[in-house]
Scaffold this motif. Structure first.
Motif, mmCIF file in Angstrom:
data_model
loop_
_atom_site.group_PDB
_atom_site.id
_atom_site.type_symbol
_atom_site.label_atom_id
_atom_site.label_comp_id
_atom_site.label_asym_id
_atom_site.label_seq_id
_atom_site.Cartn_x
_atom_site.Cartn_y
_atom_site.Cartn_z
ATOM 1 N N ILE A 113 0.855 -1.180 0.000
ATOM 2 C CA ILE A 113 0.000 0.000 0.000
ATOM 3 C C ILE A 113 0.896 1.236 0.000
ATOM 4 O O ILE A 113 2.083 1.160 0.346
ATOM 5 C CB ILE A 113 -0.974 0.033 1.200
ATOM 6 C CG1 ILE A 113 -0.209 0.139 2.519
ATOM 7 C CG2 ILE A 113 -1.881 -1.188 1.188
ATOM 8 C CD1 ILE A 113 -1.117 0.326 3.717
ATOM 9 N N GLY A 114 0.334 2.360 -0.368
ATOM 10 C CA GLY A 114 1.098 3.612 -0.419
ATOM 11 C C GLY A 114 0.384 4.713 0.328
ATOM 12 O O GLY A 114 -0.830 4.910 0.151
ATOM 13 N N LEU A 115 1.099 5.408 1.183
ATOM 14 C CA LEU A 115 0.576 6.577 1.882
ATOM 15 C C LEU A 115 1.194 7.811 1.262
ATOM 16 O O LEU A 115 2.421 7.951 1.205
ATOM 17 C CB LEU A 115 0.897 6.501 3.378
ATOM 18 C CG LEU A 115 0.337 5.279 4.112
ATOM 19 C CD1 LEU A 115 0.732 5.322 5.583
ATOM 20 C CD2 LEU A 115 -1.181 5.193 3.969
ATOM 21 N N MET A 116 0.352 8.731 0.799
ATOM 22 C CA MET A 116 0.807 9.878 0.028
ATOM 23 C C MET A 116 0.636 11.182 0.789
ATOM 24 O O MET A 116 -0.224 11.320 1.647
ATOM 25 C CB MET A 116 0.018 9.966 -1.282
ATOM 26 C CG MET A 116 0.187 8.814 -2.228
ATOM 27 S SD MET A 116 -0.957 8.933 -3.637
ATOM 28 C CE MET A 116 -0.512 10.540 -4.313
ATOM 29 N N ALA A 117 1.466 12.142 0.428
ATOM 30 C CA ALA A 117 1.338 13.519 0.914
ATOM 31 C C ALA A 117 2.237 14.382 0.034
ATOM 32 O O ALA A 117 3.022 13.871 -0.769
ATOM 33 C CB ALA A 117 1.721 13.640 2.382
ATOM 34 N N HIS A 118 2.149 15.690 0.200
ATOM 35 C CA HIS A 118 3.054 16.592 -0.507
ATOM 36 C C HIS A 118 3.474 17.696 0.440
ATOM 37 O O HIS A 118 2.757 18.026 1.395
ATOM 38 C CB HIS A 118 2.407 17.172 -1.769
ATOM 39 C CG HIS A 118 1.273 18.113 -1.500
ATOM 40 N ND1 HIS A 118 1.447 19.481 -1.317
ATOM 41 C CD2 HIS A 118 -0.056 17.907 -1.372
ATOM 42 C CE1 HIS A 118 0.277 20.062 -1.103
ATOM 43 N NE2 HIS A 118 -0.656 19.127 -1.129
ATOM 44 N N TYR A 119 4.633 18.281 0.170
ATOM 45 C CA TYR A 119 5.143 19.288 1.104
ATOM 46 C C TYR A 119 5.262 20.681 0.493
ATOM 47 O O TYR A 119 5.686 21.626 1.167
ATOM 48 C CB TYR A 119 6.476 18.848 1.714
ATOM 49 C CG TYR A 119 7.652 18.772 0.757
ATOM 50 C CD1 TYR A 119 8.465 19.892 0.543
ATOM 51 C CD2 TYR A 119 7.983 17.592 0.108
ATOM 52 C CE1 TYR A 119 9.555 19.824 -0.313
ATOM 53 C CE2 TYR A 119 9.068 17.508 -0.738
ATOM 54 C CZ TYR A 119 9.859 18.628 -0.953
ATOM 55 O OH TYR A 119 10.945 18.559 -1.796
ATOM 56 N N ASP A 120 4.898 20.838 -0.773
ATOM 57 C CA ASP A 120 4.875 22.198 -1.315
ATOM 58 C C ASP A 120 3.591 22.890 -0.873
ATOM 59 O O ASP A 120 2.600 22.236 -0.523
ATOM 60 C CB ASP A 120 4.992 22.191 -2.843
ATOM 61 C CG ASP A 120 3.826 21.484 -3.531
ATOM 62 O OD1 ASP A 120 3.447 20.392 -3.063
ATOM 63 O OD2 ASP A 120 3.293 22.009 -4.527
ATOM 64 N N VAL A 121 3.620 24.206 -0.862
ATOM 65 C CA VAL A 121 2.475 24.989 -0.406
ATOM 66 C C VAL A 121 2.186 26.092 -1.405
ATOM 67 O O VAL A 121 3.029 26.436 -2.236
ATOM 68 C CB VAL A 121 2.726 25.602 0.998
ATOM 69 C CG1 VAL A 121 2.955 24.510 2.027
ATOM 70 C CG2 VAL A 121 3.904 26.582 0.977
ATOM 71 N N VAL A 122 0.988 26.651 -1.300
ATOM 72 C CA VAL A 122 0.627 27.768 -2.172
ATOM 73 C C VAL A 122 1.195 29.068 -1.601
ATOM 74 O O VAL A 122 1.444 29.175 -0.400
ATOM 75 C CB VAL A 122 -0.896 27.894 -2.340
ATOM 76 C CG1 VAL A 122 -1.471 26.655 -3.002
ATOM 77 C CG2 VAL A 122 -1.574 28.155 -0.992
ATOM 78 N N GLN A 177 2.975 -6.394 4.623
ATOM 79 C CA GLN A 177 3.446 -6.270 3.244
ATOM 80 C C GLN A 177 4.212 -4.960 3.116
ATOM 81 O O GLN A 177 4.220 -4.154 4.034
ATOM 82 C CB GLN A 177 2.275 -6.303 2.257
ATOM 83 C CG GLN A 177 1.381 -5.059 2.265
ATOM 84 C CD GLN A 177 0.482 -4.964 3.453
ATOM 85 O OE1 GLN A 177 -0.380 -5.820 3.654
ATOM 86 N NE2 GLN A 177 0.679 -3.952 4.281
ATOM 87 N N ASP A 178 4.879 -4.778 2.001
ATOM 88 C CA ASP A 178 5.646 -3.547 1.812
ATOM 89 C C ASP A 178 4.734 -2.334 1.954
ATOM 90 O O ASP A 178 3.582 -2.335 1.516
ATOM 91 C CB ASP A 178 6.292 -3.522 0.424
ATOM 92 C CG ASP A 178 7.376 -4.579 0.253
ATOM 93 O OD1 ASP A 178 7.763 -5.193 1.263
ATOM 94 O OD2 ASP A 178 7.815 -4.791 -0.893
ATOM 95 N N LEU A 179 5.290 -1.301 2.583
ATOM 96 C CA LEU A 179 4.578 -0.035 2.736
ATOM 97 C C LEU A 179 5.419 1.066 2.106
ATOM 98 O O LEU A 179 6.610 1.199 2.423
ATOM 99 C CB LEU A 179 4.343 0.269 4.221
ATOM 100 C CG LEU A 179 3.750 1.641 4.549
ATOM 101 C CD1 LEU A 179 2.313 1.736 4.043
ATOM 102 C CD2 LEU A 179 3.802 1.915 6.047
ATOM 103 N N TYR A 180 4.803 1.842 1.229
ATOM 104 C CA TYR A 180 5.500 2.938 0.571
ATOM 105 C C TYR A 180 4.978 4.273 1.087
ATOM 106 O O TYR A 180 3.762 4.469 1.217
ATOM 107 C CB TYR A 180 5.313 2.874 -0.947
ATOM 108 C CG TYR A 180 6.127 1.791 -1.617
ATOM 109 C CD1 TYR A 180 7.393 2.064 -2.134
ATOM 110 C CD2 TYR A 180 5.633 0.486 -1.722
ATOM 111 C CE1 TYR A 180 8.150 1.067 -2.749
ATOM 112 C CE2 TYR A 180 6.385 -0.512 -2.329
ATOM 113 C CZ TYR A 180 7.641 -0.217 -2.831
ATOM 114 O OH TYR A 180 8.393 -1.198 -3.426
ATOM 115 N N LEU A 181 5.902 5.175 1.386
ATOM 116 C CA LEU A 181 5.568 6.555 1.692
ATOM 117 C C LEU A 181 5.944 7.374 0.466
ATOM 118 O O LEU A 181 7.102 7.346 0.021
ATOM 119 C CB LEU A 181 6.334 7.051 2.923
ATOM 120 C CG LEU A 181 6.378 6.121 4.139
ATOM 121 C CD1 LEU A 181 7.129 6.787 5.289
ATOM 122 C CD2 LEU A 181 4.984 5.707 4.560
#
Length: 483
Positions: A113-122, A177-181
């Motif tokens: 499974i993959g847990l997503m996020a982003h660190y850029d901002v407006v 199982q494998d975990l992706y960030l």
């Protein structure tokens, strides 16, 4: 005779009420049973980490030449210094310099499974800096809040996930199982250099995910009539974004001798027709599923109405169309955004163009939108060109993945019900459709009533408890996928 007719009518009415009330009573909850969990987190330490992350001005601009990547480098260095255990135990790969993929090796070969996020901002809108109660990149912590750009969108996601993984590593856990960030760096401008490049890497490595969970829906109060609990909305799809360009060409001339209908006037009439008519609305797809999940949790009166949509659908649609936020989940929306015509006050423009931004529901295509616009305008002098992206695919709700997300929400947030919905904005999740069975969109925070206005606006902030609960959510979700 009249007595017999009256008896028939009475019988029909009685049968009608028995049938509709039976349907109402038989509505079964779609909320899984869970036990509330408490996660022992060093709250002050976690809050300080979020606070520090806000101070890095990782601002995305539509004009990429304006982006200063020094804060991006500094932010990534901050992560490595702050979470050394994560960097030591997980495989780390930088994609296109600034996006990051972490792989936590699991105990089996089951689909990861993959847990997503982003660190850029407006950016902070020019001239609004003085309206902030706390400086936008201060990360100030007061009695109730952490302040600053990224506390809601979406450094909170990055830090919550890393805090959760760090916590589980310290306790000696290992995923089944494998975990992706999967952390992107340009979501605010489309994700083409971040998420899209991560996806290309996953495809090259032959990595296919059972599901990914990105930002999107949140936990909100007073969302649905007849539901007293907060509602955690899990995005199972997101609307597409397309633009229709309307063009009118004709003769110009001096403004002292205008024709009855000028190019600009004809264009204005077309825009007016679109706004007055709008695209057709319907309760379908993710919106229909949303009501399936929420209806059993309503008070009896509202449950009666929503459980018998075959009868009350026109009323329900009227209620939804009364507010822009709810109207948006029933149809492709129309928003005139750019108008270009003359450049001198006494000269009639020979050409006038307008851009109509559309947020596209599943099922609508660029071709069908073009035909609908031409039908509404009904003027062959207005040329219509449509381009952009259609809606994402719709992810499943009758599977283990969706239930796992539900369970993690209910286990960590009191007085909450969960439901699928369609996300009316965009996210990086759309890039992952070809490398994941399902893509979900949910940021596990209880949002203030005006939180959505703050997210890209002035005084972005998060309640401290909401951030701590987000960490607990990710801990619980990951542990649910452990042996």
């Amino acid at each position: 005779m009249w007595k017999k007719i009256g008896l028939i009518i009475l019988t029909v009415v009685v049968v009608f009420f028995i049938a509709t009330i039976t349907v109402t009573i038989l509505q079964k909850t779609k909320q899984p049973e869970v036990k509330k969990v408490a996660v022992a987190i060093d709250e002050d330490k976690a809050l300080n980490h979020l606070s520090q992350s806000i101070t890095f001005q990782t601002i995305s601009y539509d004009d990429r030449t304006k982006i200063n990547f020094k804060p991006y480098d500094e932010f990534l260095s901050f992560l490595e210094k702050t979470y050394p255990h994560v960097y030591d135990e997980l495989d780390v790969k930088h994609i296109n310099d600034y996006s990051v993929v972490f792989k936590w090796k699991g105990q089996s070969s089951d689909a990861p499974i993959g847990l997503m996020a982003h660190y850029d901002v407006v950016p902070v809108a020019k001239g609004t800096e003085k309206n902030w109660e706390q400086p936008p990149f201060s990360g100030i912590i007061d009695d109730k809040y952490v302040w600053g750009r990224g506390t809601l969108d979406d450094k909170v996601g990055v830090i919550s996930i890393l805090e959760a993984v760090n916590h589980l590593l310290a306790e000696g856990h290992k995923p089944a199982q494998d975990l992706y960030l999967l952390f992107g760096h340009d979501e605010e401008i489309g994700g083409d250099e971040g998420a899209a490049k991560i996806v290309a890497y996953l495809e090259k490595e032959g990595i296919h995910l059972r599901y990914v969970l990105d930002e999107g829906g949140v936990i909100v109060e007073d969302m649905m009539p007849g539901v007293s609990e907060s509602i955690g909305v899990i995005g199972i799809a997101e609307k597409g974004s397309a633009n229709a360009t309307l063009t009118v060409e004709g003769s110009g001339g001096h403004s002292s001798q205008p024709k009855d209908v000028t190019t600009l006037g004809r264009l204005a009439h077309a825009i007016s027709a679109l706004e007055e008519t709008q695209f057709p609305s319907d309760i379908q797809g993710p919106t229909k599923e949303m009501f399936t999940y929420v209806t059993p949790e309503m008070s009896f009166g509202y449950r009666y109405v929503f459980a018998n949509q075959w009868l009350f659908k026109p009323i329900i649609k009227s209620i939804l169309l009364d507010k822009p936020a709810t109207a948006a989940v029933t149809r492709t929306t129309i928003a005139p955004t750019v108008l270009t015509a003359g450049d001198k006050t006494n000269i009639l423009p020979e050409k006038a163009t307008a851009t109509i931004n559309m947020r596209v529901i599943p099922g609508d295509t660029l071709d069908s939108l073009k035909k609908e616009i031409e039908k509404i305008i009904d003027d062959n002098q207005v040329q219509v060109h449509v381009e952009g992206e259609v809606a994402s695919s719709v992810s499943k709700t009758d599977n283990a993945a969706f239930k796992e997300i539900q369970q993690a929400i209910l286990a960590t947030h009191d007085n909450t019900v969960t439901t699928p919905y369609i996300m009316i904005g965009g996210s990086d999740a759309k890039h992952y459709q070809d490398v994941a069975d399902d893509t979900y969109r949910f940021l596990p925070i209880a949002m203030e009533k005006d939180g959505l206005e703050r997210m890209h606006g002035t005084n972005e902030r998060i309640e401290k408890q909401a951030f701590i609960d987000a960490i607990s959510f990710y801990v619980t979700l990951i542990k649910n996928n452990m042996n």
